[in-house]
Design an enzyme around this catalytic site. Structure first.
Site, PDB file in Angstrom:
ATOM      1  N   TYR A 141      12.092 -22.073 -86.366  1.00 23.27           N
ATOM      2  CA  TYR A 141      13.146 -21.348 -87.066  1.00 23.27           C
ATOM      3  C   TYR A 141      13.869 -20.357 -86.164  1.00 23.27           C
ATOM      4  O   TYR A 141      15.038 -20.061 -86.378  1.00 23.27           O
ATOM      5  CB  TYR A 141      12.560 -20.562 -88.248  1.00 23.27           C
ATOM      6  CG  TYR A 141      12.271 -21.374 -89.475  1.00 23.27           C
ATOM      7  CD1 TYR A 141      11.234 -22.292 -89.498  1.00 23.27           C
ATOM      8  CD2 TYR A 141      13.031 -21.206 -90.626  1.00 23.27           C
ATOM      9  CE1 TYR A 141      10.953 -23.018 -90.637  1.00 23.27           C
ATOM     10  CE2 TYR A 141      12.753 -21.925 -91.773  1.00 23.27           C
ATOM     11  CZ  TYR A 141      11.716 -22.834 -91.772  1.00 23.27           C
ATOM     12  OH  TYR A 141      11.445 -23.536 -92.902  1.00 23.27           O
ATOM     13  N   LYS A 189      -0.918 -28.917 -85.157  1.00 26.35           N
ATOM     14  CA  LYS A 189      -0.745 -30.291 -84.657  1.00 26.35           C
ATOM     15  C   LYS A 189      -1.208 -30.279 -83.204  1.00 26.35           C
ATOM     16  O   LYS A 189      -0.475 -30.636 -82.273  1.00 26.35           O
ATOM     17  CB  LYS A 189       0.735 -30.698 -84.827  1.00 26.35           C
ATOM     18  CG  LYS A 189       1.052 -32.146 -84.528  1.00 26.35           C
ATOM     19  CD  LYS A 189       0.558 -33.140 -85.574  1.00 26.35           C
ATOM     20  CE  LYS A 189       0.759 -34.560 -85.079  1.00 26.35           C
ATOM     21  NZ  LYS A 189       0.186 -35.572 -85.998  1.00 26.35           N
ATOM     22  N   ASP A 221      -0.766 -33.367 -90.672  1.00 29.03           N
ATOM     23  CA  ASP A 221      -0.552 -34.632 -91.398  1.00 29.03           C
ATOM     24  C   ASP A 221      -1.730 -34.913 -92.339  1.00 29.03           C
ATOM     25  O   ASP A 221      -1.556 -35.210 -93.524  1.00 29.03           O
ATOM     26  CB  ASP A 221      -0.282 -35.810 -90.440  1.00 29.03           C
ATOM     27  CG  ASP A 221      -1.257 -35.910 -89.271  1.00 29.03           C
ATOM     28  OD1 ASP A 221      -2.118 -35.010 -89.107  1.00 29.03           O
ATOM     29  OD2 ASP A 221      -1.180 -36.904 -88.512  1.00 29.03           O
ATOM     30  N   ASP A 245       6.189 -23.930 -94.646  1.00 34.93           N
ATOM     31  CA  ASP A 245       7.304 -24.206 -95.559  1.00 34.93           C
ATOM     32  C   ASP A 245       7.023 -25.507 -96.311  1.00 34.93           C
ATOM     33  O   ASP A 245       7.141 -25.582 -97.543  1.00 34.93           O
ATOM     34  CB  ASP A 245       8.598 -24.320 -94.742  1.00 34.93           C
ATOM     35  CG  ASP A 245       9.791 -24.640 -95.620  1.00 34.93           C
ATOM     36  OD1 ASP A 245       9.931 -24.000 -96.681  1.00 34.93           O
ATOM     37  OD2 ASP A 245      10.584 -25.536 -95.255  1.00 34.93           O
ATOM     38  N   ASP A 249       5.609 -25.977-100.516  1.00 36.95           N
ATOM     39  CA  ASP A 249       6.312 -26.749-101.553  1.00 36.95           C
ATOM     40  C   ASP A 249       5.406 -27.873-102.074  1.00 36.95           C
ATOM     41  O   ASP A 249       5.416 -28.178-103.268  1.00 36.95           O
ATOM     42  CB  ASP A 249       7.603 -27.382-101.014  1.00 36.95           C
ATOM     43  CG  ASP A 249       8.844 -26.545-101.313  1.00 36.95           C
ATOM     44  OD1 ASP A 249       8.742 -25.307-101.237  1.00 36.95           O
ATOM     45  OD2 ASP A 249       9.901 -27.137-101.617  1.00 36.95           O
TER      46      ASP A 249
END
Ligand code: NAD
Ligand code: IPM
Ligand code: MN
Length: 363
Positions: A141, A189, A221, A245, A249
């Site tokens: 970001y 990751k 993942d 983020d 959700d």
């Protein structure tokens, strides 16, 4: 208790849901004799249209002078063609950076009454209680360089973290885990990204300061799958900005609706409070928005900026109670509305206030 709260309602359903959060806070103030002073300022698309910028200077100035900022949501389809630095979302990222909060707490709690609203089986979601700690000021970001070079036909963003940025958010996550079920899952990751290797090594270093907290690491993942298969196994989930983020959700599937999720961003000059959902242009202006995520965000203001734990818990209990009584906004009635009362945004806000009052006055 005195609190100066800046309200930046923003776009779409932002004003609809923050109205109900503010009304709930006013109810708390009236019952307890607290002085909460609310100021309103523009941010996002509405500020682009009226002020020519997504974060006007007077909004930022007022934010820095307040004890807490309550943000609704920003964004709208009419701005979708703009480059990232001109969009409503740029205003949100700029206020986050200016206020300095780096630890975004996103609790996802599966109310029993809403299990039927989740596509997951009730026995999988019931009792799930996950606290995401999302790093909010680093990663893709904010990393430089970033560019879409239209001449060369390339675009790039930079995922960057310093050890200190990871350590400070990790400490907050460990502290919170120590007060909960004492388990921390760090998501990265590290099988592919150097940034994630630094993340994991730093989390392991910080873990030594918190011997009472059990640490595990998951790749993002696999974590996306584990969250759906066995959400109850997770307590505090610590992760970087973009992964947080996405996973927060995803946790809406556990709670039954994105409209249920609150957040608080701490660690900076002024705490920033925002529901997890966006401006929901598809339902804006129709009285269909679920205000409970915003109202629960109000409870987080009381807890993290006001030190008013009893009052925060009273709002949370009132939300539970209205659900027990069968009141729902349309997003919470997807599992069927038989035996339920479906309410508008305003009606749901009023129902929560009525219940908060009953609870606090009785206590
Ligand atoms: P969204 O969260 O706005 O909506 C996703 C889906 O969830 C939609 O179907 C919407 O109707 C539903 N939904 C969301 N909140 C709800 C609520 N309170 N009650 C009932 N239903 C609800 O995400 P999106 O559609 O991907 O994005 C729309 C805009 O919002 C974009 O411009 C995006 O950048 C912005 N956004 C802003 C924030 C923020 O300001 N904090 C957060 C996320 C997205
Ligand atoms: C969120 C939103 C924001 C984010 C956008 C609107 C900038 O999706 O708060 O979850 O990605 O942080
Ligand atoms: Mn998001």
């Amino acid at each position: 208790m005195k609190l100066k709260i800046l309200v930046t309602a923003g776009d779409g359903i932002g004003p609809e849901v923050t109205n109900e959060a503010v009304a709930a806070l006013k109810e708390i103030a009236a019952i307890g004799g607290h002085e909460f002073a609310f100021t309103e300022k523009r941010i996002g698309g509405v500020a682009i249209v009226q002020d020519g910028t997504p974060l006007p200077a007077d909004t930022l100035e007022a934010a820095l002078k307040s004890d807490a900022v309550l943000l609704g949501a920003v964004g709208g389809n009419e701005f979708n063609a703009l480059p990232p630095d001109k969009r409503p979302e740029a205003g949100l990222l700029a206020i986050r950076a200016a206020l300095g909060g780096f630890a975004n707490l996103r609790p996802a709690f599966a109310f029993k009454e809403l299990a039927v609203n989740s596509p997951l089986k009730a026995e999988i979601v019931e009792g799930a209680d996950v606290l995401f700690v999302r790093e909010l000021l680093g990663g893709l970001y904010f990393g430089q360089p970033r560019e879409w070079n239209k001449t060369s036909g390339e675009a790039w963003n930079t995922m960057r973290y310093t050890q200190d940025e990871v350590a400070r958010v990790a400490r907050i996550a460990f502290e919170l885990a120590g007060k909960r079920r004492k388990k921390l899952t760090s998501v990265d990751k590290a099988n592919v990204l150097e940034v994630s290797q630094l993340w994991r090594a730093t989390v392991n270093e910080v873990a030594k300061e918190f011997p009472g907290v059990m640490v595990e690491h998951q790749y993002v993942d696999a974590m996306a799958m584990h969250l759906m298969n066995r959400p109850r196994d997770f307590d505090v989930v610590l992760t970087e900005n973009l992964f947080g983020d996405i996973l927060s959700d995803e946790s809406a599937v556990i709670t039954g609706s994105l409209g249920m999720l609150p957040s608080a961003t701490i660690g900076g000059k002024v705490n920033l409070y925002e529901p997890v959902h966006g401006s929901a242009p598809d339902i804006a202006g129709k009285g269909l928005a679920n205000p409970l995520g915003a109202i629960l965000t109000g409870a987080l203001i009381l807890r993290h900026s006001g030190g008013l734990e009893t009052e925060a818990a009273a709002i949370e209990a009132a939300v539970r109670k209205v659900l027990e009584l069968g009141f729902r906004t349309p997003d919470l009635a997807r599992g069927g509305s038989q035996g339920l009362t479906v309410l508008s945004t305003k009606e749901m806000g009023a129902k929560v206030r009525e219940t908060v009052k009953e609870q606090l006055v009785r206590a």
